[in-house]
Design an enzyme around this catalytic site. Structure first.
Site, mmCIF file in Angstrom:
data_model
loop_
_atom_site.group_PDB
_atom_site.id
_atom_site.type_symbol
_atom_site.label_atom_id
_atom_site.label_comp_id
_atom_site.label_asym_id
_atom_site.label_seq_id
_atom_site.Cartn_x
_atom_site.Cartn_y
_atom_site.Cartn_z
ATOM 1 N N HIS A 3 25.749 11.888 -17.506
ATOM 2 C CA HIS A 3 26.241 13.157 -16.972
ATOM 3 C C HIS A 3 27.072 13.865 -18.025
ATOM 4 O O HIS A 3 27.401 13.298 -19.061
ATOM 5 C CB HIS A 3 27.025 12.946 -15.676
ATOM 6 C CG HIS A 3 28.288 12.163 -15.831
ATOM 7 N ND1 HIS A 3 29.328 12.586 -16.628
ATOM 8 C CD2 HIS A 3 28.695 11.006 -15.278
ATOM 9 C CE1 HIS A 3 30.312 11.712 -16.541
ATOM 10 N NE2 HIS A 3 29.948 10.750 -15.746
ATOM 11 N N LYS A 50 34.620 17.582 -3.569
ATOM 12 C CA LYS A 50 34.855 18.936 -4.090
ATOM 13 C C LYS A 50 34.792 19.959 -2.954
ATOM 14 O O LYS A 50 35.554 20.924 -2.914
ATOM 15 C CB LYS A 50 33.810 19.276 -5.150
ATOM 16 C CG LYS A 50 33.977 20.671 -5.753
ATOM 17 C CD LYS A 50 32.954 20.958 -6.824
ATOM 18 C CE LYS A 50 31.580 21.091 -6.217
ATOM 19 N NZ LYS A 50 30.976 22.414 -6.426
#
Length: 932
Positions: A144, A588
């Site tokens: 990532h 998030k």
């Protein structure tokens, strides 16, 4: 293992720091060393006693440094943290070794402690066997955009780690110690001259190779040790009954590197094929080397032993290979049957490798056949093992040969099962296009969800492989179909086990799963044969990510599992439904409390839904490295899952800094994997002992806490004016995207400054670097305060939850890790970077207020005086690091201001400050041991 004194560890860190200082003195200008020392000592003084005049003096020093000097100063602090991390890792390893040598009971989470606990609970040898047989432990490596270590750096650190172990020898004399320290000095000098920042953005192939590094350097060595340690613990605690217990090879690895195409346009079907072949080549090379090593050990003579008939038959079956393998010496090893067999096995594997290399290089594959399958290879190994046992050499069979068998059972010919991931709308668009091109099919986009499920089910139930009615398809559709054809061909070429699940991110409807199976039918991966029988060679895993998705799991999953066509396909693929849960995006989206609680409830729903239909389920946990992305100690995280939901199997992602921190050294990998496996064993004990259900009162309280926590978090992130501007201006999130550390873009859409667009990883990374870390704790204080308001007795309830409920204890323990790394004074300095000071002060004030409230509430519930009192090792580590992190943060703030102000001065001026700015990100990541 409680730690209250780190005097010896501090001394070792000081030694490495002094060696680094010597390198700076001899390799760099005096200005670099003087600046490092002035900042180091100055910020240590400020940690002891705040002095505004001294702080101003240090900031003036930072402001006066030119870009090149700042670059080297940051590299010095970054190198210090890399060395401190090595020392801490080695020190922890030595503490464990001393504990083992002392003969005392081992630490919580060791195999010894876990098996002893099960025996004390009345678990019999037979029950233990049943528990072991149910286990499947599957970490999944991912790449990532915030994995911040180059492979050259990992190799340099490994050399230093190995050398540092020599200092632990109590018998090391003065001269010998000096020699080791000189060697360390040389390695630190090499480290200093190895660039930690990539010059070019890595390609996906680079990421694949980086992931393979951990298998080659660590896991091939660590896995056999893990199995042996478990066998030893069983023998110690079960005594004679342990002889009847067999430890199966239950560890499997997965990977997303080269298979995860969601948001990464560089992961194509060609890249996926490359990933599978590179993985296969890595593991086959390991087997070839181990076969050669065994041929030097198993030198038994046929005049002294009589191999088993089964072995003799398998050796005879290799007769066609003899003219080629022993062309020059046809009678070589004719009296040493095991050596002869091992060389023939090696020759067959080399043929497999020849075919792989040809495919990787794009050449025509050689015709010569090697092993047809990993099962054939294993049968050869089993034949040697059983034959050795037959003539009294069982102890030899249980040595190096057994280690190779463990590897072959765990890694096959594929190394790690590659998952494929793509976003749901890509499949919907492809199906819509195929329907539009085919005669007699409806307008897919206009269909309701029920109509979509019906028509897709009917099409999949038609016998045979469907035909494509057009070749001029869109690039998206062509690529999806090419990926699925690649999966089908590589299952034949490498192994039927080469692929794991096809993961659908942003799954909102049951039709999203059926769409993938419909598309897979064009590659012959799923459907119905001419005789009416069903087949399905593709496991599909829906991924539920947002708070809303988690809340809607029940209707989506029930509608899918009640579809007759899907049930048929699921049954022939093993009757196991894998479901992936996204920790990062849910956190998030709604904050740590809402994320954790909705994930907890979702797991219970999934298990209930599948059990009601006699379907086994496997939960796939999409955890990141940081608390804000579902991270934290794996042992406690597994124990914190709802009772009865683990059921012996767990699959979870290993991301970013987790890879380098867990897998850089075999010694640490053995410990970390053991801790995770024992968590799995304990969490699965419901299969053999009574499970304690959740207390209803705890569930009611948690429901309210999650609601209040989410409301507080959304009030800040969704409803506070200019909050997103604050995020982009008071953190280095934009500059993170400039680091050459991943092939995947950091944002879903360029130039979209929104909470949705920024990916969860840079979201967490940005807050972490600015020392605010709101994803790990924001909303917790408000929720706990609201619950306690006006009722003094509720604190006792919360304390009981903390003491008795692993889920709640883990939640608060993880929040403490984030609070321990948060520094509101430094966060205030970052807030001053905002263009509108009034708005910045208001938002920072809100964050600071919630931080202080969260600290107060957590201390009250946990019954401790300071954050991390119950985690002394981490607390001491942070205390050692903070004075060295402080100057890096202040340098970064200075650099952010200069870099952003230089926007009008042209690219040349900005580039001047970009290099040290990017290095400040790396330095903080090393010091905080966090990226995303």
């Amino acid at each position: 293992m409680p730690v209250t004194d780190d005097k010896g560890l501090r001394a070792r860190v000081k030694l490495f720091g002094n060696l680094l200082g010597e390198v700076l003195r001899t390799q760099e200008s005096g200005q670099v060393f003087d600046a490092v020392e002035a900042l180091r000592k100055g910020f240590i003084e400020l940690r002891t006693s705040e002095d505004p005049a001294r702080r101003a003096q240090l900031m003036a020093l930072i402001e006066a440094l030119d870009p090149q000097t700042l670059t080297h100063v940051l590299r010095a602090f970054s190198s210090y943290f890399l060395l401190a991390n090595i020392v801490e890792e080695d020190w922890a390893h030595q503490e464990r070794r001393h504990r083992v040598a002392s003969g005392e009971p081992l630490w919580r989470g060791s195999f010894d402690d876990t098996v002893r606990e099960l025996v004390a609970a009345g678990v019999s040898a037979g029950q233990m066997q049943g528990l072991l047989d149910s286990l499947l432990f599957q970490p999944v490596f991912t790449a990532h955009p915030t994995e911040a270590k180059r492979r050259a750096l990992l190799e340099a650190q490994r050399r230093i780690f190995v050398m540092a172990k020599k200092l632990n020898d109590a018998g090391l004399g003065g001269y010998a110690r000096e020699a080791v320290e000189r060697q360390l000095l040389n390695q630190i000098q090499i480290l200093w001259k190895t660039d930690e920042v990539r010059v070019h953005k890595p390609q996906v192939r680079d990421e694949i190779v980086n992931g393979l590094y951990y298998f080659r350097e660590t896991l091939f060595h660590a896995l056999p040790h893990i199995y042996r340690n478990l066998e030893r613990a069983l023998a110690t605690n079960f005594g004679e009954a342990a002889a009847a217990i067999r430890v199966p090879s239950f560890i499997r690895y997965g990977s997303w590197i080269g298979g995860d195409r969601d948001g990464n346009p560089f992961v194509t079907h060609v890249v996926t094929a490359l990933a599978v072949r590179l993985q296969a080549r890595t593991v086959l090379r390991e087997y070839v080397q181990r076969l050669e090593d065994l041929s030097h050990l198993l030198t038994h003579s046929s005049s002294l032993v009589r191999p088993s008939l089964a072995f003799a038959e398998r050796l005879a079956a290799d007769a066609p290979l003899v003219p080629e393998v022993y062309a020059d010496e046809p009678h070589r090893f004719s009296q040493e049957p095991y050596r002869r067999k091992l060389f023939l096995m090696r020759a067959r594997l080399l043929r497999n490798l020849d075919r792989l290399n040809a495919a990787i290089d794009g050449h025509e594959a050689p015709v010569a056949a090697g092993y047809a399958s990993e099962r054939d290879f294993l049968e050869d190994l089993y034949a040697i093992r059983d034959s050795l046992h037959s003539h009294g050499d069982g102890n030899l069979a249980d040595a190096e040969l057994k280690d190779l068998i463990r590897l072959a059972e765990s890694f096959g010919f594929y190394l790690a099962q590659l998952d494929v991931r793509q976003e749901s709308t890509r499949h919907t668009d492809a199906v819509t296009e195929l329907f539009a091109r085919a005669p007699n099919l409806p307008d897919y986009a206009a269909l309701s969800e029920d109509e979509r499920l019906q028509v897709l089910g009917e099409l999949l139930a038609h016998p045979g492989t469907p035909l494509l009615y057009a070749e001029d398809l869109s690039e998206n559709t062509r690529e999806i179909l090419a990926v699925l054809r690649t999966v089908a061909s590589l299952r034949d070429e490498i192994s039927p086990n080469a692929f794991g699940a096809y993961v659908i991110s942003m799954t909102h409807a049951a039709s999203h799963v059926m769409e993938v199976l419909f598309l897979a039918s064009f590659a012959g991966l799923a459907g119905r044969r001419g005789d009416g029988s069903w087949f399905c060679d593709l496991r599909v895993s829906p991924l539920f990510e947002t708070i809303a998705d988690l809340a809607h799991i029940e209707p989506v999953l029930e509608r899918l599992l009640d579809n007759p066509t899907y049930r048929e396909l699921l049954a022939v693929s093993g009757n196991v439904q894998e479901v992936m849960l996204g920790y990062s995006d849910s956190c998030k989206d709604g904050g740590i409390l809402a994320s954790a609680w909705n994930l907890y409830r979702a797991q219970k729903k999934i298990v209930t839904i599948t059990a009601r239909r006699d379907i086994r389920c496997k939960l796939f946990h999409g955890r990141g490295g940081t608390v804000g992305r579902g991270g934290g100690p794996t042992h406690d995280a597994i124990l914190a899952q709802p009772a009865g939901t683990v059921q012996g199997q767990i699959k979870f992602t290993e991301q970013g800094e987790v890879l380098s921190s867990k897998y850089s050294n075999p010694e640490t990998a053995v410990y970390e994997l053991t801790m995770a496996i024992t968590g799995l064993i304990k969490a699965s004990r419901c299969a053999v002992t009574e499970c304690i259900p959740d207390e209803p009162q705890f569930l009611t309280v948690m429901e309210q806490l999650a609601k209040d926590g989410e409301q507080a978090y959304r009030q800040l992130t969704d409803h506070t004016p200019r909050f997103i501007d604050y995020f982009y201006e008071a953190t280095p999130v934009t500059e993170i995207g400039l680091l050459n550390i991943g092939s995947r873009p950091s944002h879903r859409k360029k130039a979209d400054r929104s909470k949705y667009s920024v990916r969860a990883i840079p979201w967490v990374f940005g807050w972490g670097l600015s020392r605010q870390i709101i994803p790990g704790w924001y909303g917790l204080g408000a929720a706990l305060s609201a619950y306690r308001s006006g009722d003094s007795g509720r604190l006792d309830t919360l304390r009981r939850m903390y003491a008795e409920w692993p889920f709640f204890r883990s939640l608060l323990a993880n929040a403490q890790m984030s609070l321990g790394k948060s520094e509101m004074g430094i966060a205030h300095e970052y807030a001053q970077l905002c263009l509108e000071s009034g708005t910045a002060d208001d938002i920072y004030g809100t964050i600071r207020s919630e931080h202080d409230e969260t600290v107060a509430q957590v201390l009250a519930v946990a019954g401790i005086e300071e954050i991390l009192d119950e985690n002394p090792r981490l607390k001491l580590s942070l205390a050692r690091r903070d004075p060295y992190l402080d100057p890096i943060n202040h340098i970064q703030i200075c650099l952010l201001r200069r870099y952003r102000q230089a926007e009008g001065g042209g690219e040349a001026e900005r580039a001047l400050w970009l290099n040290p700015l990017l290095r400040s990100i790396n330095a903080l990541a090393a010091g905080m041991r966090n990226t995303g």
